[in-house]
Design a protein around this motif. Sequence first.
Motif, PDB file in Angstrom:
ATOM      1  N   ASN A 142       0.823  -1.194   0.000  1.00 24.41           N
ATOM      2  CA  ASN A 142       0.000   0.000   0.000  1.00 24.41           C
ATOM      3  C   ASN A 142       0.869   1.261   0.000  1.00 24.41           C
ATOM      4  OD1 ASN A 142      -2.137   1.771   0.244  1.00 24.41           O
ATOM      5  ND2 ASN A 142      -2.274   1.518   2.481  1.00 24.41           N
ATOM      6  N   ASN A 143       0.825   1.971  -1.119  1.00 22.06           N
ATOM      7  CA  ASN A 143       1.540   3.253  -1.259  1.00 22.06           C
ATOM      8  C   ASN A 143       3.012   3.175  -0.823  1.00 22.06           C
ATOM      9  OD1 ASN A 143       1.804   5.951  -1.919  1.00 22.06           O
ATOM     10  ND2 ASN A 143       1.214   6.630   0.145  1.00 22.06           N
ATOM     11  N   LEU A 144       3.687   2.124  -1.234  1.00 21.67           N
ATOM     12  CA  LEU A 144       5.069   1.897  -0.792  1.00 21.67           C
ATOM     13  C   LEU A 144       6.043   2.870  -1.456  1.00 21.67           C
ATOM     14  CD1 LEU A 144       7.067   0.007   0.763  1.00 21.67           C
ATOM     15  CD2 LEU A 144       7.274  -1.270  -1.379  1.00 21.67           C
ATOM     16  N   GLN A 145       6.815   3.525  -0.579  1.00 23.61           N
ATOM     17  CA  GLN A 145       7.855   4.435  -1.085  1.00 23.61           C
ATOM     18  C   GLN A 145       9.189   4.022  -0.478  1.00 23.61           C
ATOM     19  OE1 GLN A 145       6.253   8.419  -0.048  1.00 23.61           O
ATOM     20  NE2 GLN A 145       4.342   7.271  -0.148  1.00 23.61           N
ATOM     21  N   ALA A 146      10.205   4.013  -1.321  1.00 20.93           N
ATOM     22  CA  ALA A 146      11.517   3.617  -0.810  1.00 20.93           C
ATOM     23  C   ALA A 146      12.596   4.378  -1.536  1.00 20.93           C
ATOM     24  CB  ALA A 146      11.719   2.118  -0.993  1.00 20.93           C
ATOM     25  N   SER A 147      13.685   4.629  -0.807  1.00 24.90           N
ATOM     26  CA  SER A 147      14.789   5.342  -1.447  1.00 24.90           C
ATOM     27  C   SER A 147      16.122   4.732  -1.047  1.00 24.90           C
ATOM     28  CB  SER A 147      14.747   6.824  -1.078  1.00 24.90           C
ATOM     29  OG  SER A 147      14.674   6.960   0.317  1.00 24.90           O
ATOM     30  N   ILE A 148      17.111   5.024  -1.847  1.00 24.50           N
ATOM     31  CA  ILE A 148      18.469   4.595  -1.520  1.00 24.50           C
ATOM     32  C   ILE A 148      19.378   5.798  -1.655  1.00 24.50           C
ATOM     33  CG2 ILE A 148      18.998   3.803  -3.893  1.00 24.50           C
ATOM     34  CD1 ILE A 148      20.552   1.487  -2.327  1.00 24.50           C
ATOM     35  N   GLU A 149      20.211   5.968  -0.679  1.00 24.54           N
ATOM     36  CA  GLU A 149      21.121   7.115  -0.646  1.00 24.54           C
ATOM     37  C   GLU A 149      20.394   8.410  -1.026  1.00 24.54           C
ATOM     38  OE1 GLU A 149      24.293   5.802  -3.136  1.00 24.54           O
ATOM     39  OE2 GLU A 149      24.795   4.175  -1.758  1.00 24.54           O
TER      40      GLU A 149
END
Lengths: 433, 253
Positions: free
Chosen positions: B5-12
């Motif tokens: 559900n509305n997944l947000q992810a980041s790297i560096e």
Amino acid sequence: MMDATNILKEAFEKQNGAGGSLAEYQQENWNMFSGLGLPAIKHEEWKYTRIRNVFTDKLVINNDNNLSQDALEKLILKGTENANRIVFINGRFLETLSTTTDSADVICIKPLEKAAGDEDANFVNINLGHSQRYHGDGINALNAAFANGGVYIRVNKGATLNNPIIIYHISNSSHGLRFSQPRILVNIQEAAQVELIETYINMGGGETLTNEVVEISAEKDAVLHYVKLQNEGEKTNYAGTTHIRQTGKCLTHAVTITLSGSIVRNNLNMVMEAEHGESHMYGLYLLKGNTLADNHTIVDNAMPHCFSNELYKGIMDDASTGVFNGKIFVRKDAQKTNAYQSNKNILVGENASANTKPQLEILADDVKCSHGCTIGKLDEDALFYLRARGISAENARSMLLHAFAIDIIEQIKNEEIKAYAEQLVAERLSFNI
Amino acid sequence: MLKINNLQASIEEKEILKGINLDIKPGEIHAIMGPNGSGKSTLASVLAGRSDYEVTGGTLEFMGKDLLELSPEDRAKEGLFLAFQYPVEIPGVSTTNFIKSAVNEKRKYLGLEPLDAAQFLRNMKEKMKLVEIDQSLLSRSLNEGFSGGEKKRNEIFQMAMLEPKLAILDETDSGLDIDALRIVANGVNQLRTKDNSFLVVTHYQRLLDYIVPDFVHVLYKGRIVRSGTKELAKELEVKGYDFIKAEVDQELA
Ligand SMILES: Nc1ncnc2c1ncn2[C@@H]1O[C@H](COP(=O)(O)OP(=O)(O)OP(=O)(O)O)[C@@H](O)[C@H]1O
Ligand SMILES: [Mg+2]
């Protein structure tokens, strides 16, 4: 001054006063030691290793140089009951507890002092102190000043020993900081095949300081498999040199395993004096706490067509320090030398560190030499891969560290010693598959 | 089974996943397609629990549990499996020992007795047949020196051994020859039941002829921009991504 000078002097005078075939040699070395003193960290070769600081007025040298047969039996490594057994107590060779299981036709084990005055005197004259050409420091000379407590081993021409030679260095630390200085001289004659293993035991729970010199000369077609297994505990300080000469085309192979100690310094030399010689040097230092382990190796190629391979690996946990210095000399005439060196370190502990320094000095032009060193953390990709299969972070870590370490252990030729070392490493890394 | 559900992810600090929504029910096969760099492997890694990626928003629910609360190993033991796009070579770790510990750690977690050597071997033999993998491969160090295809086959073999509830296959078809592709697809189909699900990341409609998906999604710039049936994959095969990219870029502009 709260140093060890007076204690050492008193001990030297006491034992050298007895005379004997090595008295003159010892006196020379005592004089040399008195001039040079102990190596300090400003000495380039000792810059990480404060062994000098361990020489305090707490040193205990002479007394209790004895052990009961029963006490010894408890210390014998499992599965090695048939080995040729050499026992040192507090750095002095104890002939009464040593046993030779191979026939007297093929092997001779006797006090160095005796060898210096009998039919082996010529070999002793040439080889005793040969390592000083590479380590002309005070600590080597100090050992030499006490050489009469040492052992001489000869393996005769053409002999393949049925059993390994295992040297037990037992230090009794119950009276204070035990200082031991074992001296070993080994004569491996033409085409003889030898497995030589050294192991160290601290009895008494106190601190120890050992300063050892092993000098080995191997003739044409000889095969030597040498293992040094250091797992004496955290209260151990050690500085030692294993110096191996190849006087003919032969094969010499050394594995150095360091699992514990306070300060541990190992010098290992392979001196390749004949064409087509082959040498192997493997090392594993698996450190924790505040242990400092310093391995200095030298491969000296004087003649053409020699091959040497060297692989040292370290895992440093907690605040431990691993030091590696690998020198390769290729002299002007040593064309077609193949010399390989690699040192790999994994830092596990937050405060762990590693220092690595290859030192190649190549004077011939047609040679193949390579060296490489790495210092890093555990491979995150590998760790994640294992964890993504359901293996706990802890087990994944031990699997990877075990995999890293085990190929050094696999270099040990003697099956019993290998199994023992495997077990120690598995225990240390909580590896149980 | 899996609710994203509305997944947000980041790297560096770089945002890669920008609000993914996906609902996978037991027994379903979902395919994810999309241009290079759109975030497909990132999504797979985040699901498996790789900590390099920071989840900055949204929720992940797997079998009623909050995935984000679980370590990678616990996710695996709960029944999540990721077949890596680039399986890692691990010298010195025996493939067989590794699989055995994985199987037994999972059994322990589920409150089952560990398999003894004979049971494990029997199980292994059976699954080896299923994915036509050779014994000699399994006695080597994990993935070390394996060819690209051998690595992929080893992933499917591990999947077969671990019997996951949800298997995420990240480009398992890339680098496989025609025969291997068929074998891998057969393996998947044979492991398929009404209770377990698959999330298949692929660039090629060809795989979807073998593993027939219930839904196909297109991931682009960190979002699922189109969803459809297997017909969508066929359309992409013919038209490429350009038409979708154009539409989406226009919407975003
Ligand atoms: N460690 C990282 N550091 C910086 N950027 C990263 C990192 N890992 C991934 N990215 C970026 O995230 C984006 C998404 O990558 P990802 O691997 O998820 O793409 P993908 O859809 O799987 O592509 P492909 O089809 O080529 O496998 C890419 O732009 C990639 O460069
Ligand atoms: Mg990818």
